[in-house]
Motif scaffolding. Structure first.
Motif, PDB file in Angstrom:
ATOM      1  N   THR A 159       3.893  40.564  45.251  1.00  0.00           N
ATOM      2  CA  THR A 159       5.308  40.784  44.824  1.00  0.00           C
ATOM      3  C   THR A 159       5.583  40.613  43.406  1.00  0.00           C
ATOM      4  O   THR A 159       5.210  39.706  42.851  1.00  0.00           O
ATOM      5  CB  THR A 159       6.374  39.820  45.800  1.00  0.00           C
ATOM      6  N   LYS A 160       6.512  41.255  42.844  1.00  0.00           N
ATOM      7  CA  LYS A 160       7.026  41.195  41.396  1.00  0.00           C
ATOM      8  C   LYS A 160       7.412  39.532  41.255  1.00  0.00           C
ATOM      9  O   LYS A 160       8.014  39.168  41.890  1.00  0.00           O
ATOM     10  CB  LYS A 160       8.171  41.981  40.976  1.00  0.00           C
ATOM     11  N   THR A 161       6.602  39.178  39.950  1.00  0.00           N
ATOM     12  CA  THR A 161       7.186  37.818  39.450  1.00  0.00           C
ATOM     13  C   THR A 161       7.436  37.715  38.313  1.00  0.00           C
ATOM     14  O   THR A 161       6.757  38.440  37.266  1.00  0.00           O
ATOM     15  CB  THR A 161       5.765  36.851  40.166  1.00  0.00           C
ATOM     16  N   LEU A 162       8.632  36.871  37.896  1.00  0.00           N
ATOM     17  CA  LEU A 162       9.097  36.874  36.834  1.00  0.00           C
ATOM     18  C   LEU A 162       8.007  36.582  35.512  1.00  0.00           C
ATOM     19  O   LEU A 162       7.310  35.336  35.712  1.00  0.00           O
ATOM     20  CB  LEU A 162      10.206  35.984  36.557  1.00  0.00           C
ATOM     21  N   GLY A 163       7.944  37.435  34.225  1.00  0.00           N
ATOM     22  CA  GLY A 163       6.899  37.040  33.558  1.00  0.00           C
ATOM     23  C   GLY A 163       5.574  37.662  33.890  1.00  0.00           C
ATOM     24  O   GLY A 163       4.708  37.732  32.728  1.00  0.00           O
ATOM     25  N   TRP A 164       5.162  38.189  34.847  1.00  0.00           N
ATOM     26  CA  TRP A 164       3.917  38.445  35.182  1.00  0.00           C
ATOM     27  C   TRP A 164       3.867  40.002  35.009  1.00  0.00           C
ATOM     28  O   TRP A 164       4.745  40.620  35.605  1.00  0.00           O
ATOM     29  CB  TRP A 164       3.357  37.944  36.572  1.00  0.00           C
ATOM     30  N   GLN A 165       2.818  40.439  34.595  1.00  0.00           N
ATOM     31  CA  GLN A 165       2.479  41.814  34.661  1.00  0.00           C
ATOM     32  C   GLN A 165       0.914  42.207  34.966  1.00  0.00           C
ATOM     33  O   GLN A 165       0.335  41.387  34.386  1.00  0.00           O
ATOM     34  CB  GLN A 165       3.049  42.435  33.448  1.00  0.00           C
ATOM     35  N   GLN A 166       0.677  43.441  35.269  1.00  0.00           N
ATOM     36  CA  GLN A 166      -0.599  44.006  35.547  1.00  0.00           C
ATOM     37  C   GLN A 166      -1.292  44.106  34.155  1.00  0.00           C
ATOM     38  O   GLN A 166      -0.657  44.933  33.352  1.00  0.00           O
ATOM     39  CB  GLN A 166      -0.823  45.050  36.477  1.00  0.00           C
ATOM     40  N   GLN A 167      -2.272  43.813  33.773  1.00  0.00           N
ATOM     41  CA  GLN A 167      -2.961  44.093  32.337  1.00  0.00           C
ATOM     42  C   GLN A 167      -3.659  45.190  32.409  1.00  0.00           C
ATOM     43  O   GLN A 167      -4.685  45.338  33.355  1.00  0.00           O
ATOM     44  CB  GLN A 167      -3.721  42.667  31.691  1.00  0.00           C
ATOM     45  N   ASP A 168      -3.424  45.833  31.591  1.00  0.00           N
ATOM     46  CA  ASP A 168      -4.555  47.264  31.425  1.00  0.00           C
ATOM     47  C   ASP A 168      -5.441  47.006  30.770  1.00  0.00           C
ATOM     48  O   ASP A 168      -5.552  46.117  29.881  1.00  0.00           O
ATOM     49  CB  ASP A 168      -3.802  48.485  30.497  1.00  0.00           C
ATOM     50  N   SER A 169      -6.557  47.418  31.398  1.00  0.00           N
ATOM     51  CA  SER A 169      -8.128  46.905  30.638  1.00  0.00           C
ATOM     52  C   SER A 169      -8.806  48.021  30.514  1.00  0.00           C
ATOM     53  O   SER A 169      -8.914  49.087  31.326  1.00  0.00           O
ATOM     54  CB  SER A 169      -8.493  45.741  31.481  1.00  0.00           C
ATOM     55  N   SER A 170      -9.602  48.332  29.295  1.00  0.00           N
ATOM     56  CA  SER A 170     -10.717  49.278  29.332  1.00  0.00           C
ATOM     57  C   SER A 170     -11.799  48.786  29.648  1.00  0.00           C
ATOM     58  O   SER A 170     -12.896  49.502  29.572  1.00  0.00           O
ATOM     59  CB  SER A 170     -10.589  49.808  27.724  1.00  0.00           C
ATOM     60  N   SER A 171     -11.998  47.793  30.223  1.00  0.00           N
ATOM     61  CA  SER A 171     -13.529  47.175  30.737  1.00  0.00           C
ATOM     62  C   SER A 171     -13.789  47.887  31.902  1.00  0.00           C
ATOM     63  O   SER A 171     -13.233  48.254  32.739  1.00  0.00           O
ATOM     64  CB  SER A 171     -13.223  45.665  31.053  1.00  0.00           C
ATOM     65  N   LYS A 172     -15.354  48.205  31.700  1.00  0.00           N
ATOM     66  CA  LYS A 172     -15.884  48.856  33.024  1.00  0.00           C
ATOM     67  C   LYS A 172     -16.033  48.116  34.160  1.00  0.00           C
ATOM     68  O   LYS A 172     -16.570  48.475  35.364  1.00  0.00           O
ATOM     69  CB  LYS A 172     -17.277  49.424  32.675  1.00  0.00           C
ATOM     70  N   TYR A 173     -15.668  46.734  34.188  1.00  0.00           N
ATOM     71  CA  TYR A 173     -15.607  45.838  35.204  1.00  0.00           C
ATOM     72  C   TYR A 173     -14.537  45.425  35.983  1.00  0.00           C
ATOM     73  O   TYR A 173     -14.430  44.896  36.587  1.00  0.00           O
ATOM     74  CB  TYR A 173     -16.549  44.437  34.644  1.00  0.00           C
ATOM     75  N   VAL A 174     -13.468  46.194  35.624  1.00  0.00           N
ATOM     76  CA  VAL A 174     -12.120  46.049  36.241  1.00  0.00           C
ATOM     77  C   VAL A 174     -11.865  46.849  37.530  1.00  0.00           C
ATOM     78  O   VAL A 174     -10.979  46.450  38.045  1.00  0.00           O
ATOM     79  CB  VAL A 174     -11.161  46.220  34.995  1.00  0.00           C
ATOM     80  N   GLU A 175     -12.735  47.658  37.812  1.00  0.00           N
ATOM     81  CA  GLU A 175     -12.556  48.596  38.990  1.00  0.00           C
ATOM     82  C   GLU A 175     -12.212  47.551  40.306  1.00  0.00           C
ATOM     83  O   GLU A 175     -11.257  47.966  40.903  1.00  0.00           O
ATOM     84  CB  GLU A 175     -13.805  49.220  39.386  1.00  0.00           C
ATOM     85  N   GLU A 176     -13.042  46.534  40.613  1.00  0.00           N
ATOM     86  CA  GLU A 176     -12.714  45.811  41.790  1.00  0.00           C
ATOM     87  C   GLU A 176     -11.812  44.549  41.507  1.00  0.00           C
ATOM     88  O   GLU A 176     -11.839  43.577  42.314  1.00  0.00           O
ATOM     89  CB  GLU A 176     -13.878  45.423  42.207  1.00  0.00           C
ATOM     90  N   ASN A 177     -11.312  44.340  40.303  1.00  0.00           N
ATOM     91  CA  ASN A 177     -10.845  43.255  39.883  1.00  0.00           C
ATOM     92  C   ASN A 177      -9.433  43.644  39.344  1.00  0.00           C
ATOM     93  O   ASN A 177      -9.330  44.434  38.153  1.00  0.00           O
ATOM     94  CB  ASN A 177     -11.457  42.650  38.677  1.00  0.00           C
ATOM     95  N   ILE A 178      -8.568  42.952  39.761  1.00  0.00           N
ATOM     96  CA  ILE A 178      -7.214  43.342  39.260  1.00  0.00           C
ATOM     97  C   ILE A 178      -6.687  42.037  38.403  1.00  0.00           C
ATOM     98  O   ILE A 178      -6.661  40.854  38.704  1.00  0.00           O
ATOM     99  CB  ILE A 178      -6.058  43.454  40.510  1.00  0.00           C
ATOM    100  N   ILE A 179      -6.262  42.464  37.328  1.00  0.00           N
ATOM    101  CA  ILE A 179      -5.954  41.510  36.148  1.00  0.00           C
ATOM    102  C   ILE A 179      -4.514  41.589  35.830  1.00  0.00           C
ATOM    103  O   ILE A 179      -3.766  42.405  35.901  1.00  0.00           O
ATOM    104  CB  ILE A 179      -6.580  41.663  34.746  1.00  0.00           C
ATOM    105  N   PHE A 180      -3.748  40.323  35.922  1.00  0.00           N
ATOM    106  CA  PHE A 180      -2.456  39.996  35.782  1.00  0.00           C
ATOM    107  C   PHE A 180      -2.508  39.147  34.391  1.00  0.00           C
ATOM    108  O   PHE A 180      -3.302  38.264  34.178  1.00  0.00           O
ATOM    109  CB  PHE A 180      -1.556  39.394  36.858  1.00  0.00           C
ATOM    110  N   GLN A 181      -1.210  39.172  33.787  1.00  0.00           N
ATOM    111  CA  GLN A 181      -1.048  38.367  32.536  1.00  0.00           C
ATOM    112  C   GLN A 181       0.663  38.050  32.435  1.00  0.00           C
ATOM    113  O   GLN A 181       1.394  38.592  32.823  1.00  0.00           O
ATOM    114  CB  GLN A 181      -1.387  39.242  31.302  1.00  0.00           C
ATOM    115  N   ASN A 182       0.535  36.644  31.842  1.00  0.00           N
ATOM    116  CA  ASN A 182       1.779  36.158  31.700  1.00  0.00           C
ATOM    117  C   ASN A 182       1.578  35.454  30.421  1.00  0.00           C
ATOM    118  O   ASN A 182       1.314  34.078  30.456  1.00  0.00           O
ATOM    119  CB  ASN A 182       2.243  35.446  32.759  1.00  0.00           C
ATOM    120  N   GLY A 183       1.917  36.019  29.333  1.00  0.00           N
ATOM    121  CA  GLY A 183       1.718  35.104  27.957  1.00  0.00           C
ATOM    122  C   GLY A 183       0.197  35.059  27.789  1.00  0.00           C
ATOM    123  O   GLY A 183      -0.440  35.748  27.896  1.00  0.00           O
TER     124      GLY A 183
END
Lengths: 261, 171
Positions: free
Chosen positions: B56-80
């Motif tokens: 669920t959407k959480t204040l301050g958090w967003q999904q991080q775009d990554s060009s990494s080839k290892y990101v396929e099975e890993n979802i990355i989020f970022q907050n600062g």
């Protein structure tokens, strides 16, 4: 008995060491389900690190990881994966150089980091040479290792040259510091000498002024004494005159009283 | 005459049926529209969703775009300065194995705390990074949620970390 046991133990340990160069430093197996996550963790750790010298150390550690993983893949007969990991290894080595350059440009003190990196680079060159001696390598893998070794040696030479340059500039800076200290000392001594001379001059001047003042005061005193003497003589003269005048007055009065019938 | 009246009646019935169909068709489109709006709204409520997880959407958090080839099975989020990685592994891998492998991937580190489904580590570096790993054992997979932040920023961001943790639903 002891004589036969000890060499066997040493030989066994040697075999273990040669067989697995990085046995003491475990990494995630490239075939593991968690391998991609482990690489993501590396990437995020690198992103979260701010200082470029620290970033260089991280890339240096990741290069170690790739080499160990390549060896694991070779052990498992996955030559393709090993080649891929050796390519990644080279990327990390390049990144170490780039981060060190940026750190230098930013004025970070990288002498200790450089020393660590040079040591690790030398250790890895040795490990790459040992990998080349393996019998189970394909021509492509050998070529990959040779290329990595070549780049590694280039990097090693570059680091050593940079280290030498840094040492030279450190030596120069030290010499400049000594020179500056010498100059400061000379200037200090000069200033002290000047201050001493000025003090002596001032003392001499003060003495002269004192003598002059004493002289002046003596003269004033003599002048005052002379004046006082003159005033005294004048007063005496005046008193004498007044006395004579008084006497004459008294004599006149006496004559007037005696002349009366 | 009868024939003509019959034709007229048939014509009107045809028009009536046609009108009704059109009306039904409109209702269908309307329902479709409602459905897609609901769907969109639902999508808008999530930071990320898949068959296995909904975040669920959480204040301050967003999904991080990554060009990494290892990101396929890993979802990355970022907050600062705080990063979070969400991933899944098969149930065959034991929790201890997962923790041990993740500890290896964060090599130069010390353990701060550990329970059956939690592991906290700190890197032994000039710029220390704290890493907290939460495991969720599902029916088919094990969900792994990893938080990473510079050590000095970790405490100040603890609330937002807890918020994101609460907003992750595993299926």
């Amino acid at each position: 008995m002891k004589k036969t046991i000890m060499p066997s133990i040493i030989f066994g340990l040697l075999l273990l060491f040669v067989g697995n160069v990085y046995a003491a430093e475990p990494v995630v197996n490239p075939n593991s389900e968690l391998y991609d996550t482990s690489r993501i963790i590396e990437e995020l750790e690198y992103e979260l690190t701010e200082e470029n010298s620290e970033k260089a150390l991280l890339q240096d550690e990741y290069a170690d990881n790739r080499l160990y993983e390549a060896e694991l893949s070779l052990d498992e007969g996955d030559l393709e994966k090993a080649e891929e990991l050796l390519e990644d290894y080279e990327e990390h080595v390049k990144q170490v150089e780039e981060d060190m350059e940026v750190a230098k440009e930013d004025g970070e003190d990288i002498s200790a980091v450089e020393e660590t990196v040079v040591k690790n680079v030398q250790k890895r060159s040795e490990n790459l040479r040992m990998l080349l001696e393996r019998q189970d390598l394909s021509e492509e893998t050998k070529a990959g290792i040779m290329k990595a070794l070549e780049n590694q040696q280039k990097a090693e030479q570059k680091f050593l040259a940079a280290q030498k340059k840094a040492e030279e500039s450190l030596q120069k800076a030290k010499e400049r510091q000594v020179e500056a200290q010498q100059k400061v000392k000379e200037r200090q001594e000069e200033a002290q000498q000047k201050a001493k001379e000025q003090q002596e001059e001032a003392q001499q001047k003060a003495k002269e002024q004192q003598v002059e003042a004493q002289q002046k005061s003596k003269e004033r005193q003599e002048e005052a004494q002379q004046k006082a003497k003159e005033q005294q003589v004048e007063a005496q003269q005046k008193a004498k005159e007044q006395q004579i005048e008084a006497q004459e007055k008294a004599e006149g009065q006496e004559e007037r009283t005696s002349g009366r019938p | 005459m009868r024939y003509r009246a019959g034709l007229m009646l048939l014509f009107f019935m045809f028009l009536f049926v046609l009108g009704a169909c059109q009306n039904n068709g409109n209702e269908g489109t309307h329902l479709d529209k409602e459905k897609s709006t609901e769907q969109k709204q639902e999508e808008n409520n999530y930071l990320y969703e898949s068959e296995a997880v909904k975040v669920t959407k959480t204040l301050g958090w967003q999904q991080q775009d990554s060009s990494s080839k290892y990101v396929e099975e890993n979802i990355i989020f970022q907050n600062g300065n705080v990063k979070a990685v969400l991933t899944f592994v098969s149930k065959e891998k034991s929790l201890d194995e997962i923790k041990s492998e993740l500890k290896s991937s964060f090599r130069n580190s010390e353990k701060i705390d550990e329970t059956e489904k939690y592991l906290s580590l700190i890197s032994n570096r000039k710029e220390s990074i704290r890493i907290d790993i939460y495991l969720h054992r599902g029916e088919e997979q094990t969900g792994i949620l990893i938080f990473m932040a510079p050590f000095e920023d970790y405490k100040t961001n603890q609330t937002s970390i807890e918020e994101l943790k609460k907003n992750i639903q595993y299926f």
